[in-house]
Design an enzyme around this catalytic site. Sequence first.
Site, mmCIF file in Angstrom:
data_model
loop_
_atom_site.group_PDB
_atom_site.id
_atom_site.type_symbol
_atom_site.label_atom_id
_atom_site.label_comp_id
_atom_site.label_asym_id
_atom_site.label_seq_id
_atom_site.Cartn_x
_atom_site.Cartn_y
_atom_site.Cartn_z
ATOM 1 N N TYR A 137 40.060 38.381 25.318
ATOM 2 C CA TYR A 137 38.496 38.260 24.763
ATOM 3 C C TYR A 137 37.778 39.454 24.983
ATOM 4 O O TYR A 137 37.726 39.566 26.058
ATOM 5 C CB TYR A 137 37.936 36.912 25.249
ATOM 6 C CG TYR A 137 36.568 36.655 24.451
ATOM 7 C CD1 TYR A 137 36.493 35.634 23.632
ATOM 8 C CD2 TYR A 137 35.395 37.289 25.013
ATOM 9 C CE1 TYR A 137 35.277 35.557 22.878
ATOM 10 C CE2 TYR A 137 34.162 37.203 24.530
ATOM 11 C CZ TYR A 137 34.284 36.081 23.464
ATOM 12 O OH TYR A 137 33.052 35.963 22.944
ATOM 13 N N GLN A 198 34.265 29.115 19.983
ATOM 14 C CA GLN A 198 35.166 28.907 18.983
ATOM 15 C C GLN A 198 36.473 29.692 19.181
ATOM 16 O O GLN A 198 37.557 29.561 18.926
ATOM 17 C CB GLN A 198 34.360 29.021 17.566
ATOM 18 C CG GLN A 198 33.916 30.472 17.188
ATOM 19 C CD GLN A 198 32.423 30.306 17.742
ATOM 20 O OE1 GLN A 198 32.267 29.697 18.719
ATOM 21 N NE2 GLN A 198 31.817 31.261 17.137
ATOM 22 N N ASN A 221 30.286 35.690 27.738
ATOM 23 C CA ASN A 221 28.937 35.035 28.150
ATOM 24 C C ASN A 221 29.108 33.561 28.750
ATOM 25 O O ASN A 221 30.303 32.875 28.841
ATOM 26 C CB ASN A 221 28.026 34.905 27.165
ATOM 27 C CG ASN A 221 28.456 34.119 25.855
ATOM 28 O OD1 ASN A 221 29.312 33.381 25.866
ATOM 29 N ND2 ASN A 221 27.874 34.400 24.654
ATOM 30 N N SER A 244 28.132 40.561 36.089
ATOM 31 C CA SER A 244 28.404 41.408 36.843
ATOM 32 C C SER A 244 27.722 41.762 38.103
ATOM 33 O O SER A 244 26.518 41.380 38.377
ATOM 34 C CB SER A 244 28.266 42.648 36.135
ATOM 35 O OG SER A 244 29.228 43.990 36.618
ATOM 36 N N HIS A 269 23.911 45.613 32.609
ATOM 37 C CA HIS A 269 24.695 44.876 31.589
ATOM 38 C C HIS A 269 23.854 43.603 31.276
ATOM 39 O O HIS A 269 24.185 43.393 30.071
ATOM 40 C CB HIS A 269 25.782 44.130 32.648
ATOM 41 C CG HIS A 269 26.952 44.875 32.716
ATOM 42 N ND1 HIS A 269 27.967 45.270 31.744
ATOM 43 C CD2 HIS A 269 27.636 45.854 33.824
ATOM 44 C CE1 HIS A 269 28.891 46.089 32.041
ATOM 45 N NE2 HIS A 269 28.450 46.468 33.265
ATOM 46 N N HIS A 335 32.033 44.278 42.686
ATOM 47 C CA HIS A 335 32.243 45.770 43.065
ATOM 48 C C HIS A 335 31.678 46.231 44.362
ATOM 49 O O HIS A 335 30.581 45.732 44.742
ATOM 50 C CB HIS A 335 31.559 46.553 41.988
ATOM 51 C CG HIS A 335 31.944 46.139 40.590
ATOM 52 N ND1 HIS A 335 31.253 45.490 39.870
ATOM 53 C CD2 HIS A 335 32.920 46.712 39.792
ATOM 54 C CE1 HIS A 335 32.112 45.336 38.586
ATOM 55 N NE2 HIS A 335 32.788 46.171 38.511
ATOM 56 N N GLU A 422 62.798 9.457 52.279
ATOM 57 C CA GLU A 422 61.552 9.249 51.426
ATOM 58 C C GLU A 422 62.035 8.025 50.303
ATOM 59 O O GLU A 422 61.320 7.919 49.349
ATOM 60 C CB GLU A 422 61.436 10.390 50.432
ATOM 61 C CG GLU A 422 60.777 11.687 51.134
ATOM 62 C CD GLU A 422 60.624 12.994 50.511
ATOM 63 O OE1 GLU A 422 60.970 12.922 49.413
ATOM 64 O OE2 GLU A 422 60.066 13.983 50.981
ATOM 65 N N HIS A 427 68.054 10.692 44.340
ATOM 66 C CA HIS A 427 67.951 12.129 45.127
ATOM 67 C C HIS A 427 69.106 12.450 45.930
ATOM 68 O O HIS A 427 69.964 13.392 45.901
ATOM 69 C CB HIS A 427 66.726 12.589 45.896
ATOM 70 C CG HIS A 427 65.583 12.913 44.545
ATOM 71 N ND1 HIS A 427 65.013 11.822 43.776
ATOM 72 C CD2 HIS A 427 64.897 13.893 44.555
ATOM 73 C CE1 HIS A 427 64.177 12.397 43.249
ATOM 74 N NE2 HIS A 427 64.004 13.802 43.597
#
Length: 437
Positions: A137, A198, A221, A244, A269, A335, A422, A427
């Site tokens: 994206y 979407q 966003n 940011s 930004h 940052h 167990e 098993h």
Amino acid sequence: MQSEPISILQLSTADSCFDDRLTELLAWENVSDQKVEQIVGDILAAVRQRGDQALIEFTNRFDARDVGDVRELEIPPDVVSEALAGLPAAERDALDLAAERIRRYHQHQKQASWHYREEDGTLLGQQITALDRVGIYVPGGKASYPSSVLMNALPARVAGVNEIIMVVPAPGGELNPLVLAAAAIAGVDRLFTLGGAQAIGALAYGTETVPRVDKIVGPGNIFVATAKRAVFGAVGLDMVAGPSEILVVCDGQTNPDWIAMDLFSQAEHDEEAQAILISPDMDFLEQVKTSIGKLLPTMERASIIRASLERRGALIAVADMTDALALINRIAPEHLELSVASPEDWLPGIRHAGAIFMGRYTAEAVGDYCAGPNHVLPTSMTARFSSPLGVYDFQKRSSLIMCSAEGASTLGKTASVLARGESLTAHARSAEYRIKS
């Protein structure tokens, strides 16, 4: 030219209420709005149920377009190639150089499969494989980000991903040629002009035209962030990114204009971005505040910078650099700029930061574009437990186990005891069948 004085929060770690005020400053929840969650939920449900038709409807509604056929949403490969060929030489050279540096850095992250054999011949190891198909994206609302194309797609290519599907919103049907050119350089396979929730739904669930992917990466966003969180499980995610952030730590010996512009570089930004400066030098903090007032009128995005600094920015006075180090780890910034002497000496004490920019000459901006390391980084204090996007996000690890006859007998005895403890009899018996009599 001096602008209207800026009202930026000034704090000191010596203040009795400092902890509470810092907590309030750092608070940001990207998917807490129930109205946003409802809108996103409705969009995702529509995309899942009605596929391409829903994509057409939402694209026309939210991006002010007049799409009649879903095929109009895909950019043909020849158009992508033409965008690259038509770039001015300076822009082409800049993209090529950035891509080469990003590619070279990420090649160091590649992991190899490995195995070893035990004395009885049992083989244990790990097989590394790339994901089959990923979706990236790329934001495209208030600004265009060709750098995000490179940062998301190139690590996937280095990892060996078979197919890269890119989505980017094109409000009004307009798309920056640099974004298309970056997609060509990075080797994107298919490109759709889709944005918002979407687009995330299309990648997560697939439609008649948009293929379902194994993982979605890239920031967006609040609607994109909310949608990513909602589809997790149906598809893998890199992270749910917030606004940011930059945290600058300075000893007072750097040009205050440089520091002010470094704060601007993230504040521009959007209004929710966060820029914070820490220094033990009160006079220097005032010098930077003066520089902010002096330089702000020269900025094209001055109103956004002002809103960001006044809403979420801060100048913080600390007792000393040890005090600053504690704040770094508490804030866990996306940052971190260490504008100090001997920044390497700080590294052993820094536990939480997305990317660390070391020294007075290292502007965070070079990391956004061309230094090499990835600029898709953990935000909103998530650097406490997550890492920058990288090749490892596009690879999977499978455990390898191959018992020899002797190893099966030895391990079977241990497995039998634990399984019966167990009460998992099947098993136990499965392991016991391989035990030598």
